[in-house]
Design a protein around this motif. Structure first.
Motif, PDB file in Angstrom:
ATOM      1  N   PRO A  19       0.813  -1.217   0.000  1.00 30.60           N
ATOM      2  CA  PRO A  19       0.000   0.000   0.000  1.00 30.60           C
ATOM      3  C   PRO A  19       0.851   1.274   0.000  1.00 30.60           C
ATOM      4  N   VAL A  20       0.251   2.388  -0.342  1.00 35.14           N
ATOM      5  CA  VAL A  20       0.935   3.687  -0.238  1.00 35.14           C
ATOM      6  C   VAL A  20       1.037   4.012   1.248  1.00 35.14           C
ATOM      7  N   HIS A  21       2.162   4.542   1.686  1.00 33.80           N
ATOM      8  CA  HIS A  21       2.199   4.974   3.081  1.00 33.80           C
ATOM      9  C   HIS A  21       2.586   6.444   3.169  1.00 33.80           C
ATOM     10  N   ILE A  22       2.595   6.938   4.389  1.00 35.56           N
ATOM     11  CA  ILE A  22       2.795   8.365   4.615  1.00 35.56           C
ATOM     12  C   ILE A  22       4.119   8.873   4.024  1.00 35.56           C
ATOM     13  N   GLY A  23       5.129   8.002   4.030  1.00 37.50           N
ATOM     14  CA  GLY A  23       6.418   8.390   3.467  1.00 37.50           C
ATOM     15  C   GLY A  23       6.310   8.661   1.973  1.00 37.50           C
ATOM     16  N   HIS A  24       5.582   7.810   1.250  1.00 36.17           N
ATOM     17  CA  HIS A  24       5.358   8.028  -0.185  1.00 36.17           C
ATOM     18  C   HIS A  24       4.670   9.359  -0.407  1.00 36.17           C
ATOM     19  N   LEU A  25       3.614   9.562   0.370  1.00 30.57           N
ATOM     20  CA  LEU A  25       2.798  10.757   0.160  1.00 30.57           C
ATOM     21  C   LEU A  25       3.583  12.025   0.419  1.00 30.57           C
ATOM     22  N   ALA A  26       4.181  12.080   1.606  1.00 31.22           N
ATOM     23  CA  ALA A  26       4.885  13.297   2.001  1.00 31.22           C
ATOM     24  C   ALA A  26       6.142  13.499   1.166  1.00 31.22           C
ATOM     25  N   GLY A  27       6.760  12.413   0.744  1.00 29.96           N
ATOM     26  CA  GLY A  27       8.043  12.510   0.069  1.00 29.96           C
ATOM     27  C   GLY A  27       7.949  12.856  -1.396  1.00 29.96           C
ATOM     28  N   CYS A  28       6.878  12.432  -2.037  1.00 35.13           N
ATOM     29  CA  CYS A  28       6.851  12.544  -3.491  1.00 35.13           C
ATOM     30  C   CYS A  28       5.529  13.094  -4.017  1.00 35.13           C
ATOM     31  N   TYR A  29       4.436  12.442  -3.632  1.00 30.07           N
ATOM     32  CA  TYR A  29       3.158  12.780  -4.278  1.00 30.07           C
ATOM     33  C   TYR A  29       2.600  14.123  -3.843  1.00 30.07           C
ATOM     34  N   LEU A  30       2.743  14.441  -2.552  1.00 29.45           N
ATOM     35  CA  LEU A  30       2.246  15.714  -2.075  1.00 29.45           C
ATOM     36  C   LEU A  30       3.045  16.894  -2.655  1.00 29.45           C
ATOM     37  N   PRO A  31       4.376  16.874  -2.598  1.00 31.18           N
ATOM     38  CA  PRO A  31       5.124  17.969  -3.221  1.00 31.18           C
ATOM     39  C   PRO A  31       4.798  18.119  -4.712  1.00 31.18           C
ATOM     40  N   ALA A  32       4.661  17.012  -5.411  1.00 33.81           N
ATOM     41  CA  ALA A  32       4.345  17.081  -6.845  1.00 33.81           C
ATOM     42  C   ALA A  32       2.968  17.703  -7.035  1.00 33.81           C
ATOM     43  N   ASP A  33       2.012  17.276  -6.215  1.00 34.04           N
ATOM     44  CA  ASP A  33       0.643  17.779  -6.315  1.00 34.04           C
ATOM     45  C   ASP A  33       0.592  19.288  -6.041  1.00 34.04           C
ATOM     46  N   ILE A  34       1.336  19.714  -5.032  1.00 35.13           N
ATOM     47  CA  ILE A  34       1.364  21.145  -4.691  1.00 35.13           C
ATOM     48  C   ILE A  34       1.943  21.941  -5.862  1.00 35.13           C
TER      49      ILE A  34
END
Ligand code: MF3
Ligand code: ZN
Length: 341
Positions: A19-34
């Motif tokens: 599964p996706v975890h918080i590290g994936h989100l905070a590290g890559c997907y969230l910065p890209a999304d922003i």
């Protein structure tokens, strides 16, 4: 930056084996999304590309352990991850997957074009083969004793006790993880990307990007300083994109060859106009990645793209650093961490 007419922003394709975890989100997907939201707020033309990375050996290992097929593994995690991203509000233009038909064709054609251009070195090497299971063994499928620390359960690519990186022939008393038998060395032909010959071109490209984040630029410089080596772009494996050549039965494209092409296939799926997002010099290509992906996005993928000749090259590759929470890494996988900065 204003010289660019449009942006192609990608976020690393997560492996479909967890599964996706918080590290994936905070590290890559969230910065890209922003960043994408910022570009859109400024009225820029942007596509935001992601999808599941569904090939590679770890998926086959997981399938074997769970007694299911690799396809069942990736089906489960693809939909799980897709849904998590939606729930978190990560607004990809498309979330695709590398098992799609478009992707198989795109990756296969990409390989064939380089092959026809004479880009690859064809070379025969000796690899461990399991005579009982009748197949070549990926490095991870071979265990044995670590020559460095005597750990009896080291893998063919690494000893997880002492951290030494290994090649399968370094192991003392190698054993096949498939059958438990002793594997034998057998010759096999594979196709190599001659990174050594391409080094001057890659060096010129990297040197134009001293503005990249210091961790990214520094890692590229250190690879270049050590000297690049040819790297096999095909593997003796039955899970992946089939090598589109006559004498290549039971071979697939190396997962790190096909996965970044997934960005291109997903763009194709998204829009008939995909070419302007990949081939027009006025497009800015940006890859958001995890820190362990630097060499693949900054050296190998650009080498593939320049060998093709029609594509633009990544203009920036933001990679995350580790974040420690109360002295502990919060990433649950070595591949991923949290962006700090
Ligand atoms: N699946 C890889 C990982 O999780 C990332 C692949 S990025 C791509 O580390 F470029 F290959 F798509
Ligand atoms: Zn060891």
């Amino acid at each position: 930056m204003n010289a660019f007419k449009r942006h192609t922003v990608t976020a690393a394709l997560p492996y479909a084996n967890g599964p996706v975890h918080i590290g994936h989100l905070a590290g890559c997907y969230l910065p890209a999304d922003i960043y994408v939201r910022y570009l859109k707020a400024r009225g820029r033309d942007v596509v935001f590309i992601c999808g599941s990375d569904e090939h590679g050996v770890p998926i086959t290992i997981r399938a074997r352990k769970e007694g299911i097929t690799p396809q069942q593994v990736v089906d489960k995690y693809h939909f799980l991850m897709k849904e998590s991203f939606e729930k978190f509000g990560i607004a990809f233009s498309i979330y695709s997957r590398t098992s799609s038909e478009v992707h198989h064709k795109t990756a296969s054609d990409f390989f064939k074009k380089l092959y026809d251009k004479g880009v690859f070195d064809e070379s025969v090497t000796e690899q461990y083969y399991d005579e009982k299971a009748q197949q070549f063994l990926a490095d991870r499928y071979i265990t044995g004793t670590c020559p460095n620390c005597q750990n009896p359960n080291a893998y063919g690519d690494q000893c997880e006790r002492c951290g030494t990186s290994l090649s399968p022939t370094d192991l003392i008393n190698p054993v096949s993880a498939l059958s438990g038998e002793k594997p034998v060395l057998r010759e096999t032909k594979n196709w190599f990307l001659p990174l050594d010959k391409l080094q001057p071109k890659i060096e010129a490209y990297i040197n134009k990007h001293s503005d990249w984040k210091p961790n990214v630029f520094g890692q590229c410089q250190s690879w270049l300083k050590q000297g690049l080596h040819p790297r096999a772009m095909t593997r003796d494996l039955d899970w992946g994109v089939k090598v589109p050549l006559k004498d290549a039965e039971n071979k697939v494209l190396y997962v790190w060859f096909d996965a970044p092409i997934g960005y291109i296939s997903a763009t194709k799926e998204l829009t008939k106009d995909w070419e302007k997002y990949w081939k027009d010099k006025e497009t800015r290509l940006i890859h958001f990645i995890g820190k362990d992906n630097i060499v693949f996005h900054c050296i190998i993928f650009p080498a593939m793209l320049m060998s093709d000749g029609e594509y633009i090259l990544p203009d920036n590759v933001p990679a995350n650093e580790f974040l420690n929470l109360e002295g502990q890494k919060i990433s649950t996988s070595r591949n991923w961490a949290v962006w700090l900065h």
